[in-house]
Design an enzyme around this catalytic site. Structure first.
Site, mmCIF file in Angstrom:
data_model
loop_
_atom_site.group_PDB
_atom_site.id
_atom_site.type_symbol
_atom_site.label_atom_id
_atom_site.label_comp_id
_atom_site.label_asym_id
_atom_site.label_seq_id
_atom_site.Cartn_x
_atom_site.Cartn_y
_atom_site.Cartn_z
ATOM 1 N N ASP A 35 146.848 -28.092 -126.155
ATOM 2 C CA ASP A 35 147.668 -28.849 -127.102
ATOM 3 C C ASP A 35 148.619 -29.796 -126.388
ATOM 4 O O ASP A 35 148.909 -29.645 -125.200
ATOM 5 C CB ASP A 35 148.460 -27.898 -128.008
ATOM 6 N N GLU B 93 150.659 -23.973 -126.656
ATOM 7 C CA GLU B 93 151.670 -23.706 -125.623
ATOM 8 C C GLU B 93 153.006 -24.333 -126.002
ATOM 9 O O GLU B 93 154.071 -23.776 -125.739
ATOM 10 C CB GLU B 93 151.187 -24.249 -124.272
#
Length: 485
Positions: free
Chosen positions: A79, A146
């Site tokens: 991400d 994350e």
């Protein structure tokens, strides 16, 4: 400009980065990039699995002659942070990142670049796809989410990985080797307030705070950068006896230092000139204070249509006092590592609208007790203002291991390659190593990466020469992985 990016050296790294950046991959919206990575692994005929939370694991056997070396986990997160300038027309859910080259750096056009952690992902992809790179058995771990909770790392269960060494490719200075990081906790404060009809004979004003550098709320928190939410609160606080608040909308993500904030207020027509004189004095004071670190700060006060409703006086006083009391920035420096921020907080998001208030913070610390000390400090400040406070998403830091065997490999390799010593550090960002270590406690972990500046802001940029340095370093490390015991 994609062709220009793809022609950069090393071409395999930049081509994989360009492919990755064509896929929307915002935190908690990783469905497309998960499928992209699964397709990538299967196309290479490598064992590819997706765990129950969405992490992708791709395994590749050792190259000939490297079968007796320890298995290595190469790890990066899929991400990216979604941030864009207010004048940039871009849809992160449907569009790929538009890149350009500026003075030896790769940047995006008005948005975050996604080099955090896209260059790490691209490097792992390049190792997986190569037929010439020497390496031990590889387990590629691509985690999700994350940036907004580390739920991928927290959700990874024991049993998926057999590696003895983990190389996290998420550090942002190419002369640093990271052996520790901060943990974090989300603080959400909510309250309600009463609105009343705007007093008659009032004029409306729009206040905007823009042009701040922003940045990573961990790595950049020590720089003294302006926080748009705190600046807006100060503007309103200093002139509170002359104005009534209707709306506030400041900041965006917890892990980004807020660059912009906007407010709608009303002022008595009779006090209009007094208000403008007062607030312009405060504006000049703030700009003078921040001129060294935020030279492009732009604060404007523009007359607009008068809002229909505003906060009651007592609600306004409580709001402004509460935000003023909420600590922002460095809270404590480490006593054990020089120049390391131990504990900090980012007042990331402030929303005041339709009788509801939401304030979002992210508190970080490399010491668990200090993390909760600051979290409770903020909780107490908010609760004194009548707020309901939720502490959530707590994740641990990563305790440094100065006796790490892989650290010894990396430091010696760096010195041999670059004729200088790397800085062995702990960082004030949240790396996934500490979390992954809970289910894989015997895994020897280290973190390094290419130079990236301005992460979590539209000024994010990746250094082209550093990417080449990082790539050469990674390949040499893989060749020098120790043999199995």
């Amino acid at each position: 400009m994609s062709k220009e990016i793809r022609n950069l050296e090393p071409t395999e790294l930049w081509n994989n980065f360009a492919d990755l950046n064509a896929v929307p991959r915002g935190s908690k919206k990783e469905e497309k990039v998960i499928q992209f990575m699964v397709d990538f692994g299967k196309k290479l005929n490598l064992k590819t699995v997706v765990d129950h939370v969405g992490n992708v694991i791709i395994k590749k056997p050792a190259t000939k002659g490297m079968e007796n070396r320890k298995t290595v986990v190469l790890q990066s997160h899929l991400d990216m942070v979604h941030q864009k300038n207010s004048d940039t027309n871009f849809n992160f859910d449907t569009e790929g990142i538009k890149m350009k080259i500026v003075d030896g750096w790769v940047k995006a056009k008005g948005t975050t670049l996604g080099a955090d952690n896209g260059l790490g992902v691209a490097a792992i992809m390049s190792v997986l796809a190569s037929n010439t790179i020497k390496h031990p058995a590889i387990e590629a771990l691509f985690t999700i989410d994350e940036e907004t909770g580390m739920t991928g790392a927290m959700g990874l269960q024991a049993g998926y990985l057999d590696g003895e060494i983990l190389l996290n490719l998420d550090t942002e200075e190419d002369d640093e080797i990271d052996i520790g990081c901060a943990g974090g906790i989300d603080i959400t404060a909510k309250n309600v307030y009463h609105e009343v009809h705007t007093p008659s004979n009032s004029v409306g004003f729009s206040i905007s705070v823009k042009g701040l550098n922003g940045g990573h709320s961990g790595m950049d928190i020590h720089k003294g950068l302006g926080n748009a939410n705190k600046i807006m609160n100060r503007l309103l606080y200093e002139s509170q006896e002359l104005l009534r608040i209707s709306e506030i909308n400041g900041g965006s993500l917890r892990n980004a230092i807020p660059r912009e904030s906007f407010a709608i207020i009303s002022v008595s027509s009779a006090k209009k000139d007094t208000f403008l004189k007062k607030i312009n004095t405060t504006i000049n004071e703030i700009k003078k204070e921040l001129k060294t670190v935020d030279a492009n700060l732009d604060i404007s006060v523009t007359e607009t249509s008068t809002p229909k409703k505003v906060m009651t006086t007592i609600s306004q006083i409580t709001l402004l006092n509460t935000i003023y009391a909420a600590h922002n920035g460095v809270y404590r420096m480490s006593n054990d590592m020089e120049d390391l921020v131990e504990t900090s907080n980012n007042v990331a998001r402030v929303i005041v609208k339709e009788e509801k208030i939401t304030i979002l913070c992210l508190t970080r610390s490399s010491v668990e007790t200090s993390k909760f000390d600051l979290a409770n400090t903020l909780k107490a400040a908010f609760e004194l203002g009548g707020y309901q406070v939720d502490l959530s998403g707590s994740y641990p830091g990563w305790k440094p291991n100065v006796n790490s065997a892989i650290l010894n490999v990396l430091t010696k390799t760096y010195e041999e390659l670059f004729n200088s010593k790397a800085d062995v550090v702990a960082c004030h960002a949240g790396l996934e190593c500490g979390i992954l270590g809970t289910n894989y406690p015997d895994m020897d972990m280290i973190s390094f990466g290419p130079t990236i500046q301005g992460a979590h802001s539209p000024d994010e940029r990746a250094n082209i020469k550093s990417a080449q340095k990082f790539w050469n370093y990674l390949l040499t490390i893989l060749e020098k992985i120790p043999s199995k015991n």
